[in-house]
Design a protein around this motif. Structure first.
Motif, PDB file in Angstrom:
ATOM      1  N   UNK A  89     -27.786  16.603   8.642  1.00  0.00           N
ATOM      2  CA  UNK A  89     -26.980  17.807   8.786  1.00  0.00           C
ATOM      3  C   UNK A  89     -27.316  18.785   7.671  1.00  0.00           C
ATOM      4  N   UNK A  90     -27.487  20.050   8.021  1.00  0.00           N
ATOM      5  CA  UNK A  90     -27.655  21.116   7.039  1.00  0.00           C
ATOM      6  C   UNK A  90     -26.796  22.296   7.458  1.00  0.00           C
ATOM      7  N   UNK A  91     -26.421  23.100   6.483  1.00  0.00           N
ATOM      8  CA  UNK A  91     -25.687  24.324   6.784  1.00  0.00           C
ATOM      9  C   UNK A  91     -26.544  25.262   7.612  1.00  0.00           C
ATOM     10  N   UNK A  92     -27.847  25.225   7.370  1.00  0.00           N
ATOM     11  CA  UNK A  92     -28.764  26.101   8.101  1.00  0.00           C
ATOM     12  C   UNK A  92     -28.690  25.842   9.598  1.00  0.00           C
ATOM     13  N   UNK A 224     -28.658  15.194  -0.288  1.00  0.00           N
ATOM     14  CA  UNK A 224     -30.104  15.008  -0.449  1.00  0.00           C
ATOM     15  C   UNK A 224     -30.498  14.766  -1.898  1.00  0.00           C
ATOM     16  N   UNK A 225     -29.687  15.215  -2.835  1.00  0.00           N
ATOM     17  CA  UNK A 225     -30.052  15.081  -4.249  1.00  0.00           C
ATOM     18  C   UNK A 225     -30.196  13.623  -4.655  1.00  0.00           C
ATOM     19  N   UNK A 279     -37.910  17.635   7.259  1.00  0.00           N
ATOM     20  CA  UNK A 279     -37.075  16.438   7.365  1.00  0.00           C
ATOM     21  C   UNK A 279     -35.601  16.718   7.127  1.00  0.00           C
ATOM     22  N   UNK A 280     -35.262  17.938   6.699  1.00  0.00           N
ATOM     23  CA  UNK A 280     -33.860  18.307   6.504  1.00  0.00           C
ATOM     24  C   UNK A 280     -33.319  18.035   5.121  1.00  0.00           C
ATOM     25  N   UNK A 281     -34.162  17.619   4.171  1.00  0.00           N
ATOM     26  CA  UNK A 281     -33.696  17.384   2.800  1.00  0.00           C
ATOM     27  C   UNK A 281     -33.493  18.698   2.045  1.00  0.00           C
ATOM     28  N   UNK A 282     -34.292  19.703   2.396  1.00  0.00           N
ATOM     29  CA  UNK A 282     -34.161  21.041   1.818  1.00  0.00           C
ATOM     30  C   UNK A 282     -33.971  22.018   2.961  1.00  0.00           C
TER      31      UNK A 282
END
Length: 408
Positions: A89-92, A224-225, A279-282
């Protein structure tokens, strides 16, 4: 180049579900075979039944995990629910899903109570979805790769000419080519090349590695950190990339960080960051977050120009008054920090959703409007409004290049 397709798209499958009928009138598969569509269809159907039994905003935004590899992000509108299967999940991607749901409800309100849907009425909408998910991700650095089993089928493109152009493009890709180089070989401008590449990707003819542009503003995704900055370094990240990843603040363009990297290592750093984006980490910051940054800019300009005329002490007093008056209606005002030098910076955290950024945007706007009214009593008639209009125009101009798929 050997490619694992599961790592080249954080997004897997998109469904839009009618709450009333339980039908899913629109769907798109980003990765073929990336997730069991029967399982997902069953989930969507079950969710349709669930949505028919509950109401309220608390059910409009949520997520659920599917196994260890996928998350279903859910965004609900008035009568449509969007479901997006992703790796992380990302805000993007939540922001993009939210925009897609809102657009569908606006464009197809007449389908709200429809029992059946026929024809190709979603063709234009499909182009909109493609633009939303790909428009701000493609840069001249993006690497285009063939799918090993890809065939250009003219029937899946809206025009034969598009199929012909895609087929021609495929002959230039080889083992992988940047979008900028591909554009030059095809004698297209970058905008035309982006459109052609996005159409080919949308019909599963190619893979794309989203190498970020200089103007991209990046931030780590939620949770992700613990992976990207782990001392065990499970992703085998180079020290130079670790330093940049740890510095990403969701405010500063990537070019500012790359300027500190020796030229011979820039490609390596960009390649690693591109992998983490896919991969969605960044993630690139969402549209809603960008709009908050513009409002911060406007407030900063209004404060500084007003202070040049009236003095910092008087302007600071009116700022405190405006904030105090709005805190009950706009609690996010409490997260607006203004330094003694009248620098403005809102407090963000990784848990904030696009809806939270909307609230923050409204909070800053309230302070700007109330401050403009108050300092206006000490200035010549119309001067405060002129300061505000100048600040708005100046900030929009300054931020325009960071908005690649919308008009501000």
């Amino acid at each position: 180049m050997t490619v694992d397709p599961s790592t080249l798209s954080n997004e897997k499958v998109l469904f839009l579900l009618n709450k009333s009928t339980g039908m899913a009138p629109y769907s798109h598969e980003f990765v073929m075979g990336g997730i069991d569509t029967q399982v997902l269809s069953g989930f969507v159907s079950a969710m349709g039944n669930f949505m028919g039994e509950v109401t309220g905003d608390e059910f409009s935004r949520w997520k659920t995990h599917y196994g260890s590899d996928h998350v279903f992000i859910v965004e609900g509108g008035e009568w449509v629910v969007g479901v997006l299967a992703v790796s992380r999940e990302t805000n993007e991607v939540r922001s993009k899903l939210r925009r897609v749901v809102n657009e569908f409800e606006e464009d197809f309100a007449f389908l709200r109570n429809a029992d059946a849907i026929e024809g190709n009425m979603f063709d234009e909408f499909d182009h909109y979805v493609r633009r939303i998910f790909l428009g701000d991700r493609l840069s001249k650095r993006s690497i285009i790769m063939k799918r090993p089993d890809a065939e250009v089928d003219s029937e899946i493109y809206s025009l034969p000419s598009t199929a012909f152009r895609v087929a021609k493009m495929m002959h230039h890709i080889g083992d992988g080519i940047t979008l900028g180089k591909l554009a030059r070989q095809l004698k297209l401008d970058l905008k035309e090349a982006k459109d052609l590449v996005s159409r080919a990707f949308w019909r599963h003819a190619i893979y794309i590695l989203y190498v970020p542009a200089d103007d991209d503003i990046l931030v780590m995704s939620e949770r992700s950190s613990s992976i990207l900055l782990s001392k065990e370094n499970p992703l085998n990240i180079s020290p130079r990339t670790i330093r940049i990843v740890a510095s990403l603040d969701g405010r500063t363009p990537l070019s500012s960080f790359l300027s500190e990297v020796p030229l011979e290592y820039v490609d390596q750093v960009l390649s690693e960051i591109a992998d983490f984006i896919n991969m969605g980490y960044i993630q690139r910051i969402s549209l809603e977050r960008k709009l908050v940054l513009i409002e911060e800019c406007v407030l900063r300009e209004v404060l500084n120009v007003s202070a040049d005329i009236l003095g910092s002490e008087i302007v600071s007093k009116y700022l405190q008054k405006a904030s105090k008056e709005g805190i009950e209606l706009h609690p996010w005002i409490a997260r607006i920090d203004v330094s003694s030098e009248l620098e403005v910076e809102s407090k963000f955290d990784v848990t904030m959703t696009p809806a939270d950024f909307d609230e923050m945007d409204e909070a800053i706007s309230f302070v700007i409007n109330r401050l403009t009214e108050q300092v206006g009593t000490l200035l010549e008639e119309g001067q405060a409004d002129s300061i505000f209009r100048f600040a708005r125009k100046n900030c929009r101009k300054r931020w325009k290049r960071y908005f690649t798929d919308v008009t501000i």
